[in-house]
Design an enzyme around this catalytic site. Structure first.
Site, short mmCIF file in Angstrom:
data_model
loop_
_atom_site.label_atom_id
_atom_site.label_comp_id
_atom_site.label_asym_id
_atom_site.label_seq_id
_atom_site.Cartn_x
_atom_site.Cartn_y
_atom_site.Cartn_z
N HIS A 84 5.97 -0.52 6.01
CA HIS A 84 6.23 -1.94 5.64
C HIS A 84 7.09 -2.01 4.32
O HIS A 84 7.06 -3.62 3.99
CB HIS A 84 4.02 -2.03 5.50
CG HIS A 84 4.06 -0.98 3.91
ND1 HIS A 84 3.63 -0.44 3.90
CD2 HIS A 84 4.44 -1.80 2.51
CE1 HIS A 84 3.06 0.12 2.31
NE2 HIS A 84 3.46 -0.52 2.04
N ASP A 90 3.44 4.22 9.06
CA ASP A 90 3.86 3.75 8.26
C ASP A 90 5.23 4.54 7.14
O ASP A 90 5.12 4.51 5.94
CB ASP A 90 3.08 3.35 7.16
CG ASP A 90 3.49 1.96 6.26
OD1 ASP A 90 4.40 1.23 6.52
OD2 ASP A 90 2.56 1.92 4.81
N SER A 128 4.86 1.81 -3.05
CA SER A 128 4.87 1.99 -1.69
C SER A 128 5.96 3.13 -1.58
O SER A 128 7.23 2.34 -2.48
CB SER A 128 5.10 0.94 -1.29
OG SER A 128 3.13 0.27 -1.11
#
Length: 494
Positions: free
Chosen positions: A127, A157, A236
């Protein structure tokens, strides 16, 4: 009073507290001994404070900042809400956003990544890079590079990037299976753009399922490491490391009411990361092992309903798929799986984490209970197509052609308003699928196309998807006016 709704936010980054603010933690050994004279108890303290500095110093240079850029679309987003976009830029910031004339790529988001090889390979979250036209990686020391996507996997992911550099500080991999609940870990990343930030916490839980908390299945995995290390937007794709400075997870999500850290964060364990990134590096796509059962977690209610004997936790086999690995191994409906490859299976998160470590063709032993008796079976995993073959993806150039605009006179003649025309056909996937020179493509996988960029974006979307079927389904028309439908496979079997 407004009702507060808790959310899982996929798009975090390693949180930030100063190491000097971490209290000294001592290994304490108590040797209680009563003093008969004053009735007091003596506690002997042994050991030294836990020191995070070595782990932090050995990790910081292996964690990078990743900026993604994309050209704004020429359309309004009024009334549309994207949780990932809102997470980075604030709720509602995407509404009524229109692209200016001759728009340049603008920064879409900020995340982190981890250098896993000294020659420029970097792992991050899918993402973080999803939808980007350009990726800029900045290493510790403020040197920036353009990055290329080697492969990505929407289901887990995860994504693998490459920059053109050597001699980088690659992180050392640890074993997430060895982590213990209560063990200290550090999160390293770039929260809110603050580079090289380190936070500390403990492992709060392992094999944590978060789908039930959100009532959704945004990701294909549900077996996370849960920690209380502070993680925020920008973390992230950053590193979760143990006190030895070894990578044990990739920070991915937070549990929050506000979009910022509120107590818990989640990381993809290295037991999954190593498998996925290894496949992306070698094949360009993930080789997924499929057992071929429909199952549920064993509960007291299910035990009573199905009259399960001899076991109180595990995976209850509700159905065995025909021609599957489970069917060939002799697994039956009503069996309770308790162990895979020597590892206990207590719930669906354990089941998922363990099977994600295998590839089609891999063999292992599964232990289960059947009618109250222990049984062992040997399993050879298959892929989603029911075979043990390995698939290998290629890049966009493997299509073996270019795509040009359809001349206006041809559009008028055929009564079409868009499309692209196949040009410069040579050896490649289009020729192998009998797509002819000059064929006009109107849509791919039900998405209209009007430029080569459209085709390339759809190609990238297909290759990033978690679907095992990497295929372009083409709707088009010949210059004679005859319509046709074609399928172009995008992977090779080995």
């Amino acid at each position: 009073m407004k009702k507060s709704t808790k959310k899982i936010i996929f798009g975090v980054a390693s949180a930030a507290i100063l190491l000097s603010a971490v209290p000294a933690i001592y290994a304490v050994t108590t040797n209680e001994k009563e003093d008969s004279d004053n009735n007091t108890t003596t506690v002997q303290v042994a050991g030294a404070p836990i020191d995070f500095t070595q782990a932090a110093e050995s990790t910081i240079n292996s964690v990078v900042s990743i900026k993604s850029f994309a050209t704004p679309r020429q359309q309004s987003f009024s009334g549309f809400s994207d949780p990932f976009f809102d997470f980075f830029f604030g709720p509602g910031s995407r509404n009524e956003r229109r692209a200016p004339q001759q728009a340049e790529p603008q920064q879409l988001g900020l995340g982190s990544g981890v250098i896993i090889k000294s020659n420029g390979y970097i792992v991050t979250n899918n993402h973080v890079i999803n939808g980007a036209e350009k990726l800029e990686v900045t290493i510790n020391g403020n040197k920036a590079y353009n990055a290329k996507v080697i492969g990505s996997d929407e289901s887990t992911d995860l994504a693998l990037l490459k920059i053109d550099e050597t001699g980088l500080d690659a992180i050392k991999f640890g074993d997430s299976d060895d982590l213990k609940v209560g063990e200290w870990v550090l999160a390293v990343g770039n929260p809110f753009g603050f580079t090289s930030t380190v936070t500390a916490g403990i492992v709060s839980a392992k094999s944590r399922s978060i789908g039930s908390a959100t009532h959704s299945r945004q990701m294909g995995i549900d077996a996370f490491i849960q920690t209380d290390a502070a993680v925020n937007p920008g973390n992230s794709g950053g590193a979760l490391v143990n006190t030895k400075g070894e990578l044990v997870g990739i920070n991915t999500a937070i549990y929050s009411q506000t979009g910022n850290y509120a107590g818990y964060s989640f990381a993809i364990p290295t037991s999954i990361v190593k498998k996925v990134i290894g496949d992306l590096m070698k094949y360009g796509t993930v080789q997924r092992a499929v057992l071929g059962i429909r199952f549920g977690e064993l509960t007291p209610e299910l035990i009573k309903e199905k009259n399960v004997k001899g076991v109180t936790e595990g995976i209850y086999v509700g159905e065995v798929i025909d021609m599957s690995a489970a069917k060939e191994a002799g697994i039956k409906e009503g069996d309770v799986i308790t162990e895979i490859n020597g590892n206990k299976v207590r719930n669906s998160a354990d089941m998922q984490e363990l099977t994600n470590q295998f590839s089609p063709g891999d063999k292992t032993t599964i232990k289960l209970y059947r009618d109250g008796k222990k049984v062992s079976v040997s399993v050879t995993f298959k892929n989603a197509q029911g075979s043990t073959t390995i698939t290998k993806s290629t890049d966009f150039t493997a299509l073996g052609c270019a795509f040009q605009k359809v001349p206006e006179r041809v559009k008028t003649q055929l009564g079409i308003s868009g499309g692209v025309q196949v040009a410069g056909l040579k050896e490649g996937r289009f020729k192998n699928a009998d797509v002819p020179e000059g064929f006009i493509i109107l849509s791919i996988n039900n998405q209209p196309v009007n430029s080569q960029d459209d085709v390339e974006n759809i190609y990238d979307e297909i290759m990033r998807s978690s679907s095992p079927n990497k295929v372009m389904f083409i709707t088009g028309i010949y210059t004679t006016g005859k319509r046709n439908y074609m399928a172009v496979p995008l992977t090779d079997e080995e």
